[in-house]
Design a protein around this motif. Structure first.
Motif, mmCIF file in Angstrom:
data_model
loop_
_atom_site.group_PDB
_atom_site.id
_atom_site.type_symbol
_atom_site.label_atom_id
_atom_site.label_comp_id
_atom_site.label_asym_id
_atom_site.label_seq_id
_atom_site.Cartn_x
_atom_site.Cartn_y
_atom_site.Cartn_z
ATOM 1 N N VAL A 96 -25.478 35.227 66.056
ATOM 2 C CA VAL A 96 -25.240 34.521 67.317
ATOM 3 C C VAL A 96 -26.519 34.483 68.151
ATOM 4 C CG1 VAL A 96 -23.967 34.535 69.497
ATOM 5 C CG2 VAL A 96 -22.788 35.075 67.356
ATOM 6 N N THR A 148 -23.537 31.884 73.307
ATOM 7 C CA THR A 148 -23.729 33.335 73.338
ATOM 8 C C THR A 148 -22.551 34.082 73.946
ATOM 9 O OG1 THR A 148 -26.092 32.894 73.584
ATOM 10 C CG2 THR A 148 -25.366 35.151 73.915
ATOM 11 N N LEU A 151 -19.096 33.664 72.063
ATOM 12 C CA LEU A 151 -19.053 34.296 70.741
ATOM 13 C C LEU A 151 -19.186 35.815 70.818
ATOM 14 C CD1 LEU A 151 -21.012 31.701 68.591
ATOM 15 C CD2 LEU A 151 -18.552 32.075 68.688
ATOM 16 N N TYR A 152 -19.864 36.323 71.836
ATOM 17 C CA TYR A 152 -19.963 37.771 72.017
ATOM 18 C C TYR A 152 -18.675 38.359 72.583
ATOM 19 C CZ TYR A 152 -24.955 38.831 71.304
ATOM 20 O OH TYR A 152 -26.185 39.053 70.778
#
Length: 185
Positions: A96, A148, A151-152
């Protein structure tokens, strides 16, 4: 007279595949890519005690930008992509961070390198790096918002992004300006 016309024609003609991938260019790009990869390990969090400790500053993009100015945008493209592919080896982010960084690097590096192809000189470098800083900050905000953070952090990522918007903005401004200043030095 014929020789001068031939030299002028060579300078204004489009680059060929052979000139784009010369031994000197490949070796120089490889060296700068290796330096960028090595320097990427010297990273630190600008805001360690915040909601965004994963936003880390390193100066590897200086070497990608130097590649761009010395060997052109295609070399910079290869250097940036290869550096991020190498970074996948020890990643804890499942790629990512590398995808996000690759997008931001390319947006940051390509405009100055293209401008430098047509207009050389320190004035052009400073102006094009200033433009690149603005483009990098905008792109980084978009990448963090849509790639970012979601997805984190899954669904909480959007909320976390908006809560830490000013830290993300400040981080990307610090990163863009500091890399640009070091590149000019």
């Amino acid at each position: 007279m014929k020789e001068q016309a031939k030299n002028n024609e060579q300078r204004t003609s489009k680059p060929t595949i052979k000139s784009l991938f010369s031994t000197r260019m490949l070796a120089g790009t490889a060296i700068f890519t290796a330096l960028a990869y090595a320097v990427s390990f010297l990273e630190f969090s600008v805001f360690p005690a915040s909601a965004v400790p994963f936003l880390k500053l390193d100066f590897s993009n200086v070497f990608i930008m130097l590649t761009a100015f010395m060997y052109g945008p295609i070399s910079a493209l290869f250097a940036g992509v290869i550096k991020e592919l190498l970074s996948l080896i020890g990643t804890q982010t499942f790629g990512v961070g590398q995808i996000a960084n690759m997008i931001v690097i390319l947006v940051y590096v390509l405009p100055p390198s293209i401008i430098y192809l047509y207009k050389k000189g320190i004035k052009s470098v400073i102006i094009s790096l200033s433009i690149a800083c603005v483009l990098q900050i905008i792109t980084a905000l978009l990448v963090n918002r849509f790639i970012t953070f979601p997805l984190y952090m899954d669904e909480a990522g959007v909320t976390a992004f908006y809560k830490s918007f000013w830290l993300v903005l400040a981080f990307n401004a610090i990163k863009a300006v500091s890399v640009s200043i070091i590149t000019v030095l």
